[in-house]
Scaffold this active site. Structure first.
Site, PDB file in Angstrom:
ATOM      1  N   GLY A   9      -7.851  34.209 -45.468  1.00  0.00           N
ATOM      2  CA  GLY A   9      -6.464  34.126 -45.914  1.00  0.00           C
ATOM      3  C   GLY A   9      -5.969  32.720 -45.647  1.00  0.00           C
ATOM      4  N   ILE A  13       0.276  30.657 -43.290  1.00  0.00           N
ATOM      5  CA  ILE A  13      -0.152  30.600 -41.882  1.00  0.00           C
ATOM      6  C   ILE A  13      -1.600  30.118 -41.790  1.00  0.00           C
ATOM      7  CG2 ILE A  13      -0.517  31.919 -39.755  1.00  0.00           C
ATOM      8  CD1 ILE A  13       2.263  32.363 -40.333  1.00  0.00           C
ATOM      9  N   GLY A  14      -2.448  30.653 -42.658  1.00  0.00           N
ATOM     10  CA  GLY A  14      -3.871  30.294 -42.598  1.00  0.00           C
ATOM     11  C   GLY A  14      -4.067  28.800 -42.792  1.00  0.00           C
ATOM     12  N   ARG A  89       7.885  44.537 -40.331  1.00  0.00           N
ATOM     13  CA  ARG A  89       6.433  44.352 -40.208  1.00  0.00           C
ATOM     14  C   ARG A  89       5.738  45.703 -40.319  1.00  0.00           C
ATOM     15  NH1 ARG A  89       9.240  41.323 -36.639  1.00  0.00           N
ATOM     16  NH2 ARG A  89       8.874  39.073 -36.664  1.00  0.00           N
ATOM     17  N   ASN A  96      -1.563  46.472 -45.697  1.00  0.00           N
ATOM     18  CA  ASN A  96      -2.428  45.557 -44.946  1.00  0.00           C
ATOM     19  C   ASN A  96      -3.561  46.264 -44.197  1.00  0.00           C
ATOM     20  OD1 ASN A  96      -1.196  43.374 -46.003  1.00  0.00           O
ATOM     21  ND2 ASN A  96       0.124  42.943 -44.249  1.00  0.00           N
ATOM     22  N   ASN A 121       0.290  41.090 -40.201  1.00  0.00           N
ATOM     23  CA  ASN A 121       1.210  42.126 -39.718  1.00  0.00           C
ATOM     24  C   ASN A 121       1.008  43.476 -40.403  1.00  0.00           C
ATOM     25  OD1 ASN A 121       2.930  41.100 -37.671  1.00  0.00           O
ATOM     26  ND2 ASN A 121       3.843  39.718 -39.188  1.00  0.00           N
ATOM     27  N   HIS A 174       4.921  43.055 -31.198  1.00  0.00           N
ATOM     28  CA  HIS A 174       5.441  41.944 -31.997  1.00  0.00           C
ATOM     29  C   HIS A 174       6.444  42.541 -32.979  1.00  0.00           C
ATOM     30  CE1 HIS A 174       5.884  38.433 -34.414  1.00  0.00           C
ATOM     31  NE2 HIS A 174       5.195  38.891 -35.432  1.00  0.00           N
TER      32      HIS A 174
HETATM   33  P1  NAD Z   1       0.700  34.201 -47.522  1.00  0.00           P
HETATM   34  O1  NAD Z   1       1.073  35.139 -48.635  1.00  0.00           O
HETATM   35  O2  NAD Z   1       1.157  32.784 -47.623  1.00  0.00           O
HETATM   36  O3  NAD Z   1      -0.885  34.214 -47.321  1.00  0.00           O
HETATM   37  C1  NAD Z   1      -1.645  35.376 -47.296  1.00  0.00           C
HETATM   38  C2  NAD Z   1      -2.956  35.058 -48.021  1.00  0.00           C
HETATM   39  O4  NAD Z   1      -3.862  36.135 -47.853  1.00  0.00           O
HETATM   40  C3  NAD Z   1      -2.768  34.849 -49.535  1.00  0.00           C
HETATM   41  O5  NAD Z   1      -3.192  33.538 -49.899  1.00  0.00           O
HETATM   42  C4  NAD Z   1      -3.670  35.920 -50.156  1.00  0.00           C
HETATM   43  O6  NAD Z   1      -4.303  35.512 -51.352  1.00  0.00           O
HETATM   44  C5  NAD Z   1      -4.676  36.133 -49.039  1.00  0.00           C
HETATM   45  N1  NAD Z   1      -5.441  37.381 -49.142  1.00  0.00           N
HETATM   46  C6  NAD Z   1      -4.992  38.620 -49.440  1.00  0.00           C
HETATM   47  N2  NAD Z   1      -6.032  39.495 -49.445  1.00  0.00           N
HETATM   48  C7  NAD Z   1      -7.155  38.797 -49.114  1.00  0.00           C
HETATM   49  C8  NAD Z   1      -8.525  39.127 -48.927  1.00  0.00           C
HETATM   50  N3  NAD Z   1      -8.956  40.374 -49.092  1.00  0.00           N
HETATM   51  N4  NAD Z   1      -9.390  38.153 -48.573  1.00  0.00           N
HETATM   52  C9  NAD Z   1      -8.964  36.877 -48.406  1.00  0.00           C
HETATM   53  N5  NAD Z   1      -7.663  36.501 -48.582  1.00  0.00           N
HETATM   54  C10 NAD Z   1      -6.771  37.450 -48.920  1.00  0.00           C
HETATM   55  O7  NAD Z   1       1.221  34.863 -46.165  1.00  0.00           O
HETATM   56  P2  NAD Z   1       1.464  34.147 -44.737  1.00  0.00           P
HETATM   57  O8  NAD Z   1       2.877  33.715 -44.660  1.00  0.00           O
HETATM   58  O9  NAD Z   1       0.367  33.181 -44.487  1.00  0.00           O
HETATM   59  O10 NAD Z   1       1.314  35.428 -43.764  1.00  0.00           O
HETATM   60  C11 NAD Z   1       0.077  36.089 -43.635  1.00  0.00           C
HETATM   61  C12 NAD Z   1       0.209  37.310 -42.745  1.00  0.00           C
HETATM   62  O11 NAD Z   1       0.533  36.877 -41.415  1.00  0.00           O
HETATM   63  C13 NAD Z   1       1.330  38.279 -43.137  1.00  0.00           C
HETATM   64  O12 NAD Z   1       0.924  39.617 -42.957  1.00  0.00           O
HETATM   65  C14 NAD Z   1       2.444  37.931 -42.178  1.00  0.00           C
HETATM   66  O13 NAD Z   1       3.361  38.993 -41.986  1.00  0.00           O
HETATM   67  C15 NAD Z   1       1.640  37.639 -40.937  1.00  0.00           C
HETATM   68  N6  NAD Z   1       2.319  36.889 -39.880  1.00  0.00           N
HETATM   69  C16 NAD Z   1       2.048  37.258 -38.609  1.00  0.00           C
HETATM   70  C17 NAD Z   1       2.663  36.604 -37.551  1.00  0.00           C
HETATM   71  C18 NAD Z   1       2.356  37.018 -36.148  1.00  0.00           C
HETATM   72  O14 NAD Z   1       3.066  36.656 -35.196  1.00  0.00           O
HETATM   73  N7  NAD Z   1       1.303  37.769 -35.939  1.00  0.00           N
HETATM   74  C19 NAD Z   1       3.570  35.564 -37.812  1.00  0.00           C
HETATM   75  C20 NAD Z   1       3.820  35.215 -39.128  1.00  0.00           C
HETATM   76  C21 NAD Z   1       3.186  35.892 -40.164  1.00  0.00           C
END
Ligand code: NAD
Length: 312
Positions: A9, A13-14, A89, A96, A121, A174
């Protein structure tokens, strides 16, 4: 020590985390995967440009299919749907759980010794799922890492002290049931009661709790997502494992409670390193422990909600 770190991903964030990891000396290879055509390879190009003038040479590989990832030292899962204003979330569980279970099933056979670091999340329920699917002890969720960073930022700003003077921890879930652990908060080693008038303490704590629980929705409503807080905070957990720092941090690992039938990922501040723990459970106040157990019960409910959407 040279590590191969995979990020599944490469959205907001990634990509932010990948860029930050490019500057970490223990990282030798980054492996990026995203289902959006060419996204991971363009993130790769962009990061190479960001590293070039710093003279940093690491290998970066990009795939559209997570199952191509082999023998990573750590797999970071940040793939999946995100929160929109008004969506919690916990509401992301059904979507998810499907995304993350597919990724783990595709990856695990080729990465059985890897650490799994879950960000997607609802992160506590999903890290519980990853623990259940892999039966590995090397599964960590980001837990309330971000809340703890936010509490530190709030304390530093409102008390007018440098960030480095503040030590603050948040446990529990969280999100909704995050538990500020005031018994573990200190500024230059002193309890915050020393910095406030006695009559202001309760109100101050209430406002701080409101801030750490609501600020992400405000950021999301304007910026679309949180990025730098996450990338900056989570790197410390990764560093903790890679460099075996032993620093007490907020992250979620599997904990057993009498009240919940399976080990649940919930945050109790603990030492981070190549082995996880010990935790700080014994020094917490009874009401803090009770609130963490209540959070674990709520996470278990979300876990069940997500699991019902899977054919397990
Ligand atoms: P984003 O939409 O910018 O990125 C998510 C990416 O995942 C997308 O590019 C999508 O194409 C990719 N993806 C989906 N299915 C996939 C798969 N099977 N294989 C590979 N890639 C795949 O979202 P983001 O803002 O980067 O957030 C990502 C996640 O992190 C969300 O669930 C968000 O709620 C969570 N998050 C968690 C925290 C935390 O504290 N744990 C903080 C912020 C965000």
């Amino acid at each position: 020590m040279e590590l191969r770190i995979a990020i599944i991903g490469t959205g907001r964030i990634g990509a932010a985390l990948a860029f930050k990891l490019g500057f970490e000396q223990y990282v030798d290879e980054l492996v990026l995967a995203d289902v959006i055509p060419k996204l991971a390879s363009m993130v790769k190009e962009d990061i190479y440009h960001g590293l070039a003038l710093h003279g940093i040479s690491i290998d970066i590989f990009a795939y559209e299919d997570a199952s191509k990832v082999r023998e990573a030292d750590m797999v970071i899962i940040t793939a999946g749907a995100t929160r929109k204003p008004g969506i919690s979330r916990r509401d992301l569980a059904e979507k998810n759980f499907k995304v993350v279970s597919r990724i783990v099933k595709a990856l695990f056979p080729h990465n059985e010794d890897s650490w799994f670091f879950v960000i997607t999340n609802p992160v506590d329920a999903l890290s519980t799922l990853v623990s259940q699917l892999t039966k590995s002890e090397k599964v960590v969720g980001t837990g309330t890492c971000l809340e703890s960073a936010r509490l530190r930022a709030y304390l530093s700003r409102t008390l007018g002290v440098p960030m480095s003077s503040v030590d603050a921890y948040v446990g529990g879930e969280h999100g909704e049931q995050a538990v500020p652990l005031w018994s573990m908060v200190s500024v230059d080693g002193k309890a915050i009661e020393n910095f406030l008038k006695r009559q202001d303490v309760a109100n101050y704590k209430e406002e701080a709790e409101k801030y750490i629980k609501n600020i992400s929705s405000e950021i999301i409503s304007v910026q679309g997502a949180t990025m730098w807080g996450s990338a900056g905070a989570f790197i410390e957990i990764i560093r903790g494992i890679a460099l075996n720092t032993g620093r007490v941090m907020c992250f979620s690992m599997a904990h057993r409670f009498e009240e919940v039938p399976i080990p649940i990922h919930v945050t109790i501040p603990a030492k981070i390193g190549k082995k996880l723990g010990p935790t700080t459970w014994d020094i917490l106040l009874e009401d803090e422990k009770r609130a963490i157990i209540d959070a674990a019960k709520a996470i278990y409910e979300t876990y069940n909600r997500g699991k019902r959407s899977l054919d397990l």
